[in-house]
Design a protein around this motif. Sequence first.
Motif, PDB file in Angstrom:
ATOM      1  N   GLN A  45     -11.290  11.078   9.416  1.00 36.33           N
ATOM      2  CA  GLN A  45     -12.143  10.107   8.744  1.00 36.33           C
ATOM      3  C   GLN A  45     -11.533   8.714   8.753  1.00 36.33           C
ATOM      4  O   GLN A  45     -12.238   7.702   8.793  1.00 36.33           O
ATOM      5  N   GLY A  46     -10.212   8.670   8.716  1.00 35.09           N
ATOM      6  CA  GLY A  46      -9.524   7.392   8.552  1.00 35.09           C
ATOM      7  C   GLY A  46      -9.296   7.100   7.086  1.00 35.09           C
ATOM      8  O   GLY A  46     -10.077   7.516   6.229  1.00 35.09           O
ATOM      9  N   GLY A  47      -8.214   6.394   6.771  1.00 37.90           N
ATOM     10  CA  GLY A  47      -7.914   6.068   5.378  1.00 37.90           C
ATOM     11  C   GLY A  47      -6.418   6.035   5.132  1.00 37.90           C
ATOM     12  O   GLY A  47      -5.616   5.951   6.076  1.00 37.90           O
ATOM     13  N   THR A  48      -6.048   6.100   3.854  1.00 40.65           N
ATOM     14  CA  THR A  48      -4.635   6.030   3.474  1.00 40.65           C
ATOM     15  C   THR A  48      -4.280   7.225   2.610  1.00 40.65           C
ATOM     16  O   THR A  48      -5.042   7.605   1.720  1.00 40.65           O
ATOM     17  N   GLU A  49      -3.120   7.789   2.867  1.00 37.68           N
ATOM     18  CA  GLU A  49      -2.658   8.962   2.125  1.00 37.68           C
ATOM     19  C   GLU A  49      -1.197   8.725   1.743  1.00 37.68           C
ATOM     20  O   GLU A  49      -0.395   8.326   2.574  1.00 37.68           O
ATOM     21  N   ILE A  50      -0.880   8.982   0.496  1.00 37.75           N
ATOM     22  CA  ILE A  50       0.495   8.768   0.023  1.00 37.75           C
ATOM     23  C   ILE A  50       0.907   9.952  -0.842  1.00 37.75           C
ATOM     24  O   ILE A  50       0.147  10.398  -1.708  1.00 37.75           O
ATOM     25  N   LEU A  88      -2.109  11.589  -3.025  1.00 39.44           N
ATOM     26  CA  LEU A  88      -3.240  10.708  -3.317  1.00 39.44           C
ATOM     27  C   LEU A  88      -3.859  10.266  -1.998  1.00 39.44           C
ATOM     28  O   LEU A  88      -3.144   9.859  -1.079  1.00 39.44           O
ATOM     29  N   ARG A  89      -5.172  10.343  -1.914  1.00 37.48           N
ATOM     30  CA  ARG A  89      -5.847  10.055  -0.647  1.00 37.48           C
ATOM     31  C   ARG A  89      -7.089   9.213  -0.915  1.00 37.48           C
ATOM     32  O   ARG A  89      -7.887   9.515  -1.803  1.00 37.48           O
ATOM     33  N   THR A  90      -7.244   8.152  -0.140  1.00 34.09           N
ATOM     34  CA  THR A  90      -8.417   7.292  -0.270  1.00 34.09           C
ATOM     35  C   THR A  90      -8.898   6.868   1.117  1.00 34.09           C
ATOM     36  O   THR A  90      -8.074   6.658   2.023  1.00 34.09           O
ATOM     37  N   PRO A  91     -10.205   6.756   1.311  1.00 29.52           N
ATOM     38  CA  PRO A  91     -10.701   6.270   2.610  1.00 29.52           C
ATOM     39  C   PRO A  91     -10.524   4.766   2.773  1.00 29.52           C
ATOM     40  O   PRO A  91     -10.794   4.230   3.850  1.00 29.52           O
ATOM     41  N   MET A  92     -10.050   4.075   1.722  1.00 32.66           N
ATOM     42  CA  MET A  92      -9.886   2.621   1.797  1.00 32.66           C
ATOM     43  C   MET A  92      -8.767   2.246   2.763  1.00 32.66           C
ATOM     44  O   MET A  92      -7.725   2.893   2.817  1.00 32.66           O
ATOM     45  N   GLN A  93      -9.002   1.161   3.526  1.00 34.87           N
ATOM     46  CA  GLN A  93      -8.013   0.693   4.494  1.00 34.87           C
ATOM     47  C   GLN A  93      -7.943  -0.825   4.431  1.00 34.87           C
ATOM     48  O   GLN A  93      -8.968  -1.498   4.383  1.00 34.87           O
ATOM     49  N   GLU A  94      -6.727  -1.336   4.424  1.00 34.75           N
ATOM     50  CA  GLU A  94      -6.512  -2.783   4.490  1.00 34.75           C
ATOM     51  C   GLU A  94      -5.326  -3.039   5.404  1.00 34.75           C
ATOM     52  O   GLU A  94      -4.682  -2.100   5.902  1.00 34.75           O
ATOM     53  N   GLU A  95      -5.016  -4.302   5.611  1.00 39.79           N
ATOM     54  CA  GLU A  95      -3.916  -4.662   6.505  1.00 39.79           C
ATOM     55  C   GLU A  95      -2.586  -4.112   6.000  1.00 39.79           C
ATOM     56  O   GLU A  95      -2.308  -4.139   4.787  1.00 39.79           O
ATOM     57  N   VAL A  99      -2.856  -1.108   0.738  1.00 40.16           N
ATOM     58  CA  VAL A  99      -3.458  -0.060  -0.100  1.00 40.16           C
ATOM     59  C   VAL A  99      -2.377   0.767  -0.791  1.00 40.16           C
ATOM     60  O   VAL A  99      -2.424   0.992  -2.013  1.00 40.16           O
ATOM     61  N   SER A 100      -1.389   1.219  -0.022  1.00 45.52           N
ATOM     62  CA  SER A 100      -0.341   2.060  -0.630  1.00 45.52           C
ATOM     63  C   SER A 100       0.477   1.263  -1.644  1.00 45.52           C
ATOM     64  O   SER A 100       0.917   1.817  -2.666  1.00 45.52           O
ATOM     65  N   ASP A 101       0.667  -0.034  -1.392  1.00 49.39           N
ATOM     66  CA  ASP A 101       1.390  -0.873  -2.366  1.00 49.39           C
ATOM     67  C   ASP A 101       0.611  -0.982  -3.679  1.00 49.39           C
ATOM     68  O   ASP A 101       1.190  -0.911  -4.769  1.00 49.39           O
ATOM     69  N   LYS A 102      -0.715  -1.153  -3.572  1.00 49.73           N
ATOM     70  CA  LYS A 102      -1.539  -1.237  -4.777  1.00 49.73           C
ATOM     71  C   LYS A 102      -1.495   0.078  -5.565  1.00 49.73           C
ATOM     72  O   LYS A 102      -1.455   0.082  -6.798  1.00 49.73           O
ATOM     73  N   ILE A 103      -1.507   1.190  -4.849  1.00 48.72           N
ATOM     74  CA  ILE A 103      -1.446   2.497  -5.524  1.00 48.72           C
ATOM     75  C   ILE A 103      -0.131   2.637  -6.282  1.00 48.72           C
ATOM     76  O   ILE A 103      -0.087   3.039  -7.448  1.00 48.72           O
ATOM     77  N   GLN A 104       0.976   2.299  -5.615  1.00 55.09           N
ATOM     78  CA  GLN A 104       2.289   2.436  -6.265  1.00 55.09           C
ATOM     79  C   GLN A 104       2.397   1.509  -7.481  1.00 55.09           C
ATOM     80  O   GLN A 104       2.954   1.893  -8.519  1.00 55.09           O
ATOM     81  N   THR A 105       1.863   0.307  -7.357  1.00 55.85           N
ATOM     82  CA  THR A 105       1.926  -0.632  -8.477  1.00 55.85           C
ATOM     83  C   THR A 105       1.156  -0.092  -9.680  1.00 55.85           C
ATOM     84  O   THR A 105       1.629  -0.160 -10.835  1.00 55.85           O
ATOM     85  N   ALA A 106      -0.028   0.473  -9.411  1.00 55.85           N
ATOM     86  CA  ALA A 106      -0.836   1.020 -10.504  1.00 55.85           C
ATOM     87  C   ALA A 106      -0.144   2.202 -11.167  1.00 55.85           C
ATOM     88  O   ALA A 106      -0.145   2.328 -12.403  1.00 55.85           O
ATOM     89  N   VAL A 107       0.476   3.059 -10.350  1.00 61.81           N
ATOM     90  CA  VAL A 107       1.160   4.232 -10.900  1.00 61.81           C
ATOM     91  C   VAL A 107       2.367   3.805 -11.740  1.00 61.81           C
ATOM     92  O   VAL A 107       2.622   4.340 -12.825  1.00 61.81           O
ATOM     93  N   ILE A 121       3.867   8.174   3.660  1.00 65.18           N
ATOM     94  CA  ILE A 121       2.641   7.374   3.654  1.00 65.18           C
ATOM     95  C   ILE A 121       1.991   7.518   5.031  1.00 65.18           C
ATOM     96  O   ILE A 121       2.642   7.287   6.054  1.00 65.18           O
ATOM     97  N   ASP A 122       0.731   7.933   5.057  1.00 67.54           N
ATOM     98  CA  ASP A 122      -0.006   8.052   6.315  1.00 67.54           C
ATOM     99  C   ASP A 122      -1.213   7.139   6.256  1.00 67.54           C
ATOM    100  O   ASP A 122      -1.923   7.081   5.251  1.00 67.54           O
ATOM    101  N   LYS A 123      -1.435   6.454   7.371  1.00 69.72           N
ATOM    102  CA  LYS A 123      -2.601   5.585   7.462  1.00 69.72           C
ATOM    103  C   LYS A 123      -3.246   5.799   8.820  1.00 69.72           C
ATOM    104  O   LYS A 123      -2.578   5.727   9.858  1.00 69.72           O
ATOM    105  N   VAL A 124      -4.542   6.116   8.802  1.00 69.62           N
ATOM    106  CA  VAL A 124      -5.275   6.367  10.041  1.00 69.62           C
ATOM    107  C   VAL A 124      -6.486   5.451  10.076  1.00 69.62           C
ATOM    108  O   VAL A 124      -7.289   5.436   9.140  1.00 69.62           O
ATOM    109  N   GLY A 125      -6.618   4.694  11.155  1.00 72.77           N
ATOM    110  CA  GLY A 125      -7.751   3.798  11.306  1.00 72.77           C
ATOM    111  C   GLY A 125      -9.007   4.533  11.738  1.00 72.77           C
ATOM    112  O   GLY A 125      -8.932   5.656  12.246  1.00 72.77           O
TER     113      GLY A 125
END
Length: 312
Positions: A45-50, A88-95, A99-107, A121-125
Amino acid sequence: MRLFQHTNIDFLGKRRKFYLLSIAIIVIGLGILFTKGIPLGIDFQGGTEIQLKFANDVNVGDLRSTMDESGFPGMEIKTMGSDKDILLRTPMQEEGTTVSDKIQTAVKSKFAGNNFTVQRIDKVGPKIGAELRKNAFYAVILSLIGIFVYLAFRFQFIYALGAIVALAHDVLITLAVVAIIDFLVPSIRLEFNQQMLAAFLTLVGFSVNDTVIIFDRIRENVKIHKNEDIEAIMNHSVNATLSRTIITGGTVFLTILVLFIFGGEVNRAFSFVFGVGIITGTYSSVFVASAIVVDYKHRVMDKLSAKAKLAR
């Protein structure tokens, strides 16, 4: 070791009922698949996984609320064997790693007293995901073609055709069962990812092994009982290999069942698909692969008989 001695079950005589059973399952399952679909993993699907490892247990509900408030609504959150290991897995993708930095900051802001380390950390376009889906399709098709060529050289053409139809049947039935179970029991959380693809390819190899063993026995018995009807020879061959089929399939199935129960969510897709594939592979070796050969041989014999009558 033989579980059964001198069995004489008429497997092939019931083949038309099992044709209908297979068609019904495939139609229902594919109907659900094309209307509802199966969730795609990040691989396709693509997205970010941490994956995070916390010092103490984490309440998944609290973590989900934190992600919702931080701009990640509906994020998929799984425990990985313990309440300290979280995926944690989200379909959101940014440069980059935005995305993973925002997740870690929130946690960090919500669970300040519970330190964590990032395991991966895995990121698939989206382009890579589409390419993986295409390659997955080609992998299954090419494996079927390769097996067909091998069986065509080893046995008669009709045996190879029966085996390939049985393998395609196994893939479709398993895919249908995945769609049905995902529809009826969504809490199992099945998704099509690389592990599930590996399970499909594994079941293709496992299933054809059982079919080849039965075909080998049929070939031997055809030479020994030249004047006997092909259906009787096949029933005799299936009964002769019944103990081996059940012992082999049963032991592998029990192993996969343990993996499904205790293997965690990471192994769930693989173990579920392969477990279903073991059952359908054993079933199709008898009621699809052998049955197609029987129907073909009967048709050939009927045509020869009709020609002989006309010649008189």
